[in-house]
Write an enzyme that holds these catalytic residues in place. Structure first.
Site, PDB file in Angstrom:
ATOM      1  N   ARG A 136       1.624  54.657  15.449  1.00  0.00           N
ATOM      2  CA  ARG A 136       3.308  54.309  15.533  1.00  0.00           C
ATOM      3  C   ARG A 136       3.934  55.042  16.563  1.00  0.00           C
ATOM      4  NH1 ARG A 136       4.954  52.072  10.545  1.00  0.00           N
ATOM      5  NH2 ARG A 136       3.773  52.842   8.480  1.00  0.00           N
TER       6      ARG A 136
ATOM      7  N   ASP B  40       7.241  38.086  11.135  1.00  0.00           N
ATOM      8  CA  ASP B  40       6.189  37.607  11.221  1.00  0.00           C
ATOM      9  C   ASP B  40       6.081  36.318  10.326  1.00  0.00           C
ATOM     10  OD1 ASP B  40       3.248  37.142  11.651  1.00  0.00           O
ATOM     11  OD2 ASP B  40       2.738  38.590   9.941  1.00  0.00           O
TER      12      ASP B  40
ATOM     13  N   PHE C 281      -1.867  40.885  16.401  1.00  0.00           N
ATOM     14  CA  PHE C 281      -1.333  41.986  15.637  1.00  0.00           C
ATOM     15  C   PHE C 281      -1.243  43.219  16.524  1.00  0.00           C
ATOM     16  CE2 PHE C 281      -1.697  45.686  12.927  1.00  0.00           C
ATOM     17  CZ  PHE C 281      -1.123  45.142  11.647  1.00  0.00           C
TER      18      PHE C 281
ATOM     19  N   GLU D 285      14.907  45.281  11.598  1.00  0.00           N
ATOM     20  CA  GLU D 285      13.501  45.023  11.652  1.00  0.00           C
ATOM     21  C   GLU D 285      12.469  45.216  12.827  1.00  0.00           C
ATOM     22  OE1 GLU D 285      11.106  45.167   9.713  1.00  0.00           O
ATOM     23  OE2 GLU D 285      10.923  43.566   8.141  1.00  0.00           O
ATOM     24  N   ASP D 286      11.348  45.638  12.645  1.00  0.00           N
ATOM     25  CA  ASP D 286      10.444  45.579  13.694  1.00  0.00           C
ATOM     26  C   ASP D 286       9.851  44.458  14.044  1.00  0.00           C
ATOM     27  OD1 ASP D 286       9.149  45.341  11.407  1.00  0.00           O
ATOM     28  OD2 ASP D 286       7.505  46.982  11.846  1.00  0.00           O
TER      29      ASP D 286
HETATM   30  P1  5GP Z   1       6.613  38.985   7.050  1.00  0.00           P
HETATM   31  O1  5GP Z   1       7.260  39.164   5.978  1.00  0.00           O
HETATM   32  O2  5GP Z   1       7.561  38.365   8.231  1.00  0.00           O
HETATM   33  O3  5GP Z   1       5.359  38.397   7.420  1.00  0.00           O
HETATM   34  O4  5GP Z   1       6.205  40.671   7.750  1.00  0.00           O
HETATM   35  C1  5GP Z   1       7.032  41.605   8.150  1.00  0.00           C
HETATM   36  C2  5GP Z   1       6.681  42.750   8.146  1.00  0.00           C
HETATM   37  O5  5GP Z   1       4.880  42.844   8.421  1.00  0.00           O
HETATM   38  C3  5GP Z   1       6.756  43.736   9.222  1.00  0.00           C
HETATM   39  O6  5GP Z   1       8.136  44.275   8.945  1.00  0.00           O
HETATM   40  C4  5GP Z   1       5.722  44.452   9.694  1.00  0.00           C
HETATM   41  O7  5GP Z   1       5.793  45.688   8.865  1.00  0.00           O
HETATM   42  C5  5GP Z   1       4.475  43.999   9.260  1.00  0.00           C
HETATM   43  N1  5GP Z   1       3.741  43.179  10.322  1.00  0.00           N
HETATM   44  C6  5GP Z   1       3.634  41.809  10.498  1.00  0.00           C
HETATM   45  N2  5GP Z   1       3.313  41.354  11.724  1.00  0.00           N
HETATM   46  C7  5GP Z   1       2.650  42.829  12.266  1.00  0.00           C
HETATM   47  C8  5GP Z   1       2.095  43.004  13.526  1.00  0.00           C
HETATM   48  O8  5GP Z   1       1.674  42.371  14.194  1.00  0.00           O
HETATM   49  N3  5GP Z   1       1.793  44.408  13.374  1.00  0.00           N
HETATM   50  C9  5GP Z   1       2.232  45.055  12.594  1.00  0.00           C
HETATM   51  N4  5GP Z   1       1.927  46.585  13.010  1.00  0.00           N
HETATM   52  N5  5GP Z   1       2.885  45.145  11.494  1.00  0.00           N
HETATM   53  C10 5GP Z   1       3.312  43.780  11.357  1.00  0.00           C
END
Ligand code: 5GP
Length: 174
Positions: free
Chosen positions: A163, A101, A150, A97-98
């Protein structure tokens, strides 16, 4: 309104940490059946570097997921836009995963993958924003913990932009 991106993690810092993560995974998965499940699109650059830092035979597969629209808030709804190309039963899965959050995406994917009977399943995430957590998820291999900003770059976008930045930064608007 003008926009710029402030560097938070440089390309050099990322490269160093990715090599360490690759070495850790190499140690842990010797003589195993490793498959990297790369979550698109955000982790494509991280995964490209990570897989080359792992000195083992491995398989890669891709899962397309949409958790945000054009905005920056998690909807809590995880939509699979492109499923894996092969079964993962009996295999040692590492989800790449990137960023974790709220944790909702990874929690959902863990539930989904457990129904497919992999031998083991672990999570590797480049970034983690712990203050935003809404569910607890275990990240077995973590690149960096970051504050609640963010971020974009190194695969991460805002509305599909940034990206291709080689570093991770946050977008500032004047
Ligand atoms: P979660 O389900 O954990 O809230 O979010 C995961 C996904 O939300 C990540 O895979 C990503 O695509 C997006 N995301 C969450 N935080 C960020 C951020 O700070 N920047 C970006 N570009 N995407 C985020």
């Amino acid at each position: 309104m003008s926009e710029r991106v402030d560097t938070m993690i440089s390309a050099e810092e990322i490269a160093r940490r990715v090599k360490e993560l690759g070495a850790e995974i190499t140690r842990d998965y010797k003589d195993r059946n490793l498959v990297l499940v790369i979550i698109l699109k955000g982790s494509f650059i991280f995964a490209a570097d990570l897989c080359r830092a792992i000195d083992l035979p491995l398989r890669v597969d891709f899962l397309g997921v949409r958790s945000y629209g054009e905005g920056t808030e998690s909807s809590g709804v995880v939509q699979i836009t492109n499923d894996l190309s092969k079964p993962i039963s009996g295999q040692d899965v590492v989800i790449v995963e990137d960023i974790v959050d709220t944790g909702l995406t990874i929690a959902h994917l863990m539930d989904l993958f457990h129904t497919r009977n992999p031998s083991t399943i672990k999570v590797c995430s480049l970034l983690h924003k712990p203050v935003r957590a809404r569910v607890t998820v275990k990240i077995d291999y973590l690149g960096f913990t970051i504050e609640d900003k963010f971020v974009v770059g190194y695969g991460l976008d805002v509305a599909e932009r940034y990206r291709n930045l080689p570093f991770i930064g946050n977008v500032l608007r004047d």
